[in-house]
Design a protein around this motif. Structure first.
Motif, PDB file in Angstrom:
ATOM      1  N   THR A  88       4.495 -12.810  11.024  1.00  0.00           N
ATOM      2  CA  THR A  88       3.111 -12.904  11.466  1.00  0.00           C
ATOM      3  C   THR A  88       2.639 -14.353  11.313  1.00  0.00           C
ATOM      4  O   THR A  88       3.274 -15.159  10.618  1.00  0.00           O
ATOM      5  CB  THR A  88       2.197 -11.983  10.644  1.00  0.00           C
ATOM      6  OG1 THR A  88       2.217 -12.399   9.280  1.00  0.00           O
ATOM      7  CG2 THR A  88       2.633 -10.533  10.773  1.00  0.00           C
ATOM      8  N   ALA A  89       1.518 -14.670  11.924  1.00  0.00           N
ATOM      9  CA  ALA A  89       0.957 -16.015  11.834  1.00  0.00           C
ATOM     10  C   ALA A  89       0.637 -16.398  10.386  1.00  0.00           C
ATOM     11  O   ALA A  89       0.693 -17.575  10.036  1.00  0.00           O
ATOM     12  CB  ALA A  89      -0.291 -16.118  12.702  1.00  0.00           C
ATOM     13  N   ASP A  90       0.348 -15.392   9.536  1.00  0.00           N
ATOM     14  CA  ASP A  90       0.055 -15.694   8.134  1.00  0.00           C
ATOM     15  C   ASP A  90       1.259 -15.499   7.212  1.00  0.00           C
ATOM     16  O   ASP A  90       1.114 -15.456   5.993  1.00  0.00           O
ATOM     17  CB  ASP A  90      -1.160 -14.905   7.638  1.00  0.00           C
ATOM     18  CG  ASP A  90      -1.013 -13.405   7.790  1.00  0.00           C
ATOM     19  OD1 ASP A  90      -0.014 -12.957   8.384  1.00  0.00           O
ATOM     20  OD2 ASP A  90      -1.903 -12.685   7.319  1.00  0.00           O
ATOM     21  N   GLY A  91       2.458 -15.395   7.787  1.00  0.00           N
ATOM     22  CA  GLY A  91       3.677 -15.472   6.993  1.00  0.00           C
ATOM     23  C   GLY A  91       4.321 -14.179   6.543  1.00  0.00           C
ATOM     24  O   GLY A  91       5.296 -14.212   5.798  1.00  0.00           O
ATOM     25  N   HIS A  92       3.841 -13.029   6.963  1.00  0.00           N
ATOM     26  CA  HIS A  92       4.489 -11.774   6.591  1.00  0.00           C
ATOM     27  C   HIS A  92       5.625 -11.470   7.553  1.00  0.00           C
ATOM     28  O   HIS A  92       5.524 -11.724   8.755  1.00  0.00           O
ATOM     29  CB  HIS A  92       3.486 -10.611   6.606  1.00  0.00           C
ATOM     30  CG  HIS A  92       2.382 -10.772   5.622  1.00  0.00           C
ATOM     31  ND1 HIS A  92       2.592 -10.737   4.268  1.00  0.00           N
ATOM     32  CD2 HIS A  92       1.060 -10.977   5.795  1.00  0.00           C
ATOM     33  CE1 HIS A  92       1.441 -10.920   3.643  1.00  0.00           C
ATOM     34  NE2 HIS A  92       0.488 -11.072   4.547  1.00  0.00           N
ATOM     35  N   HIS A  93       6.713 -10.936   7.016  1.00  0.00           N
ATOM     36  CA  HIS A  93       7.840 -10.519   7.863  1.00  0.00           C
ATOM     37  C   HIS A  93       7.686  -9.032   8.171  1.00  0.00           C
ATOM     38  O   HIS A  93       7.445  -8.230   7.263  1.00  0.00           O
ATOM     39  CB  HIS A  93       9.179 -10.780   7.187  1.00  0.00           C
ATOM     40  CG  HIS A  93      10.328 -10.453   8.073  1.00  0.00           C
ATOM     41  ND1 HIS A  93      10.674 -11.249   9.150  1.00  0.00           N
ATOM     42  CD2 HIS A  93      11.180  -9.414   8.081  1.00  0.00           C
ATOM     43  CE1 HIS A  93      11.711 -10.695   9.776  1.00  0.00           C
ATOM     44  NE2 HIS A  93      12.034  -9.584   9.134  1.00  0.00           N
ATOM     45  N   ARG A 123       0.918  -1.964   8.823  1.00  0.00           N
ATOM     46  CA  ARG A 123       1.106  -2.182   7.377  1.00  0.00           C
ATOM     47  C   ARG A 123       2.042  -3.369   7.129  1.00  0.00           C
ATOM     48  O   ARG A 123       1.820  -4.162   6.212  1.00  0.00           O
ATOM     49  CB  ARG A 123       1.635  -0.918   6.706  1.00  0.00           C
ATOM     50  CG  ARG A 123       0.568   0.183   6.594  1.00  0.00           C
ATOM     51  CD  ARG A 123       1.024   1.360   5.763  1.00  0.00           C
ATOM     52  NE  ARG A 123       2.223   2.010   6.250  1.00  0.00           N
ATOM     53  CZ  ARG A 123       2.260   2.967   7.182  1.00  0.00           C
ATOM     54  NH1 ARG A 123       1.141   3.399   7.731  1.00  0.00           N
ATOM     55  NH2 ARG A 123       3.398   3.507   7.551  1.00  0.00           N
ATOM     56  N   GLY A 124       3.074  -3.515   7.954  1.00  0.00           N
ATOM     57  CA  GLY A 124       3.976  -4.657   7.816  1.00  0.00           C
ATOM     58  C   GLY A 124       3.259  -5.978   8.023  1.00  0.00           C
ATOM     59  O   GLY A 124       3.544  -6.981   7.357  1.00  0.00           O
ATOM     60  N   ALA A 125       2.309  -5.992   8.951  1.00  0.00           N
ATOM     61  CA  ALA A 125       1.543  -7.211   9.220  1.00  0.00           C
ATOM     62  C   ALA A 125       0.671  -7.628   8.047  1.00  0.00           C
ATOM     63  O   ALA A 125       0.272  -8.793   7.943  1.00  0.00           O
ATOM     64  CB  ALA A 125       0.688  -7.024  10.472  1.00  0.00           C
ATOM     65  N   THR A 126       0.396  -6.701   7.127  1.00  0.00           N
ATOM     66  CA  THR A 126      -0.374  -7.039   5.926  1.00  0.00           C
ATOM     67  C   THR A 126       0.541  -7.322   4.735  1.00  0.00           C
ATOM     68  O   THR A 126       0.062  -7.559   3.634  1.00  0.00           O
ATOM     69  CB  THR A 126      -1.356  -5.914   5.551  1.00  0.00           C
ATOM     70  OG1 THR A 126      -0.624  -4.748   5.167  1.00  0.00           O
ATOM     71  CG2 THR A 126      -2.306  -5.607   6.686  1.00  0.00           C
ATOM     72  N   GLY A 127       1.855  -7.259   4.958  1.00  0.00           N
ATOM     73  CA  GLY A 127       2.807  -7.576   3.904  1.00  0.00           C
ATOM     74  C   GLY A 127       3.464  -6.387   3.254  1.00  0.00           C
ATOM     75  O   GLY A 127       4.317  -6.541   2.380  1.00  0.00           O
ATOM     76  N   GLU A 128       3.104  -5.181   3.664  1.00  0.00           N
ATOM     77  CA  GLU A 128       3.708  -3.988   3.079  1.00  0.00           C
ATOM     78  C   GLU A 128       5.123  -3.794   3.629  1.00  0.00           C
ATOM     79  O   GLU A 128       5.343  -3.847   4.833  1.00  0.00           O
ATOM     80  CB  GLU A 128       2.856  -2.759   3.401  1.00  0.00           C
ATOM     81  CG  GLU A 128       3.320  -1.508   2.678  1.00  0.00           C
ATOM     82  CD  GLU A 128       2.389  -0.328   2.924  1.00  0.00           C
ATOM     83  OE1 GLU A 128       2.910   0.796   3.022  1.00  0.00           O
ATOM     84  OE2 GLU A 128       1.166  -0.531   3.020  1.00  0.00           O
ATOM     85  N   ALA A 129       6.072  -3.567   2.736  1.00  0.00           N
ATOM     86  CA  ALA A 129       7.469  -3.382   3.128  1.00  0.00           C
ATOM     87  C   ALA A 129       7.693  -1.972   3.666  1.00  0.00           C
ATOM     88  O   ALA A 129       6.938  -1.043   3.365  1.00  0.00           O
ATOM     89  CB  ALA A 129       8.378  -3.623   1.926  1.00  0.00           C
ATOM     90  N   LEU A 130       8.751  -1.841   4.440  1.00  0.00           N
ATOM     91  CA  LEU A 130       9.167  -0.506   4.877  1.00  0.00           C
ATOM     92  C   LEU A 130       9.584   0.306   3.663  1.00  0.00           C
ATOM     93  O   LEU A 130      10.090  -0.249   2.685  1.00  0.00           O
ATOM     94  CB  LEU A 130      10.376  -0.604   5.812  1.00  0.00           C
ATOM     95  CG  LEU A 130      10.123  -0.948   7.263  1.00  0.00           C
ATOM     96  CD1 LEU A 130      11.456  -1.138   7.990  1.00  0.00           C
ATOM     97  CD2 LEU A 130       9.313   0.122   7.958  1.00  0.00           C
ATOM     98  N   PRO A 131       9.421   1.607   3.710  1.00  0.00           N
ATOM     99  CA  PRO A 131       9.915   2.436   2.608  1.00  0.00           C
ATOM    100  C   PRO A 131      11.441   2.327   2.509  1.00  0.00           C
ATOM    101  O   PRO A 131      12.122   2.096   3.516  1.00  0.00           O
ATOM    102  CB  PRO A 131       9.500   3.854   2.998  1.00  0.00           C
ATOM    103  CG  PRO A 131       8.739   3.759   4.262  1.00  0.00           C
ATOM    104  CD  PRO A 131       8.782   2.372   4.759  1.00  0.00           C
ATOM    105  N   ASP A 132      11.969   2.516   1.324  1.00  0.00           N
ATOM    106  CA  ASP A 132      13.414   2.403   1.096  1.00  0.00           C
ATOM    107  C   ASP A 132      14.227   3.271   2.051  1.00  0.00           C
ATOM    108  O   ASP A 132      15.285   2.852   2.515  1.00  0.00           O
ATOM    109  CB  ASP A 132      13.766   2.774  -0.347  1.00  0.00           C
ATOM    110  CG  ASP A 132      13.311   1.716  -1.335  1.00  0.00           C
ATOM    111  OD1 ASP A 132      13.000   0.576  -0.904  1.00  0.00           O
ATOM    112  OD2 ASP A 132      13.250   2.033  -2.540  1.00  0.00           O
ATOM    113  N   TYR A 133      13.748   4.475   2.336  1.00  0.00           N
ATOM    114  CA  TYR A 133      14.526   5.373   3.192  1.00  0.00           C
ATOM    115  C   TYR A 133      14.642   4.861   4.623  1.00  0.00           C
ATOM    116  O   TYR A 133      15.526   5.280   5.374  1.00  0.00           O
ATOM    117  CB  TYR A 133      13.954   6.790   3.184  1.00  0.00           C
ATOM    118  CG  TYR A 133      12.533   6.899   3.694  1.00  0.00           C
ATOM    119  CD1 TYR A 133      12.255   6.935   5.058  1.00  0.00           C
ATOM    120  CD2 TYR A 133      11.471   6.962   2.806  1.00  0.00           C
ATOM    121  CE1 TYR A 133      10.956   7.021   5.523  1.00  0.00           C
ATOM    122  CE2 TYR A 133      10.171   7.058   3.256  1.00  0.00           C
ATOM    123  CZ  TYR A 133       9.919   7.090   4.621  1.00  0.00           C
ATOM    124  OH  TYR A 133       8.639   7.170   5.072  1.00  0.00           O
TER     125      TYR A 133
END
Length: 147
Positions: A88-93, A123-133
């Motif tokens: 994202t423009a603010d650095g989240h992958h 949620r990813g755009a705010t920095g939240e990672a995908l769940p492990d599964y």
């Protein structure tokens, strides 16, 4: 004549390398109907609609990488399973698993529908990672990806 997979590879290359909107549009029919988020947003229609979407998307996305893991053809359609990853423009992958269907008229895409969980993307755009599964969905050998 190029195959559907070769045409999609060309789109992936021009988008992921330079985010070249005009080059993407060269691969779409004038009256393309593009459902970027098929369930949550109305489609973009024609080159003007596709340009509008791509311009807004380009402003938000850095280092795009599309990876296609599976493909199947039926008539004029190419079905794909893949992952769209970007910063994202603010650095989240962000990595978003998806399914897509592209319909062709000759060597151009006339309809494009992407199906994915919009909540995962947001949620990813705010920095939240995908769940492990969901992580195993990301690490497969692609059959198409940015060159």
């Amino acid at each position: 004549m190029k195959s559907k997979a070769e045409i999609l590879q060309s789109v992936i290359d021009v988008w992921c390398k330079d985010q070249d909107i005009d080059a993407v549009l060269e691969h779409l029919t004038e009256d393309v109907v593009w459902h970027y988020s098929a369930i949550t947003q109305p489609p973009k229609v024609g080159h003007a609609g596709a340009r509008e979407f791509l311009t807004a998307y380009k402003a938000k996305v850095r280092n795009p990488n599309w990876r296609i893991f599976r493909m199947a053809e039926a008539g004029n359609a190419l079905f794909v399973e893949g992952v769209d990853s970007f910063d994202t423009a603010d650095g989240h992958h962000v990595s978003v698993p998806y399914m897509g269907i592209l319909e062709f008229e000759g060597e151009r895409v006339s309809a494009w529908r992407d199906y994915f969980d919009r909540g995962v993307a947001d949620r990813g755009a705010t920095g939240e990672a995908l769940p492990d599964y969901a992580l195993p969905l990301l690490d497969r050998k692609p059959v198409l990806s940015a060159s």
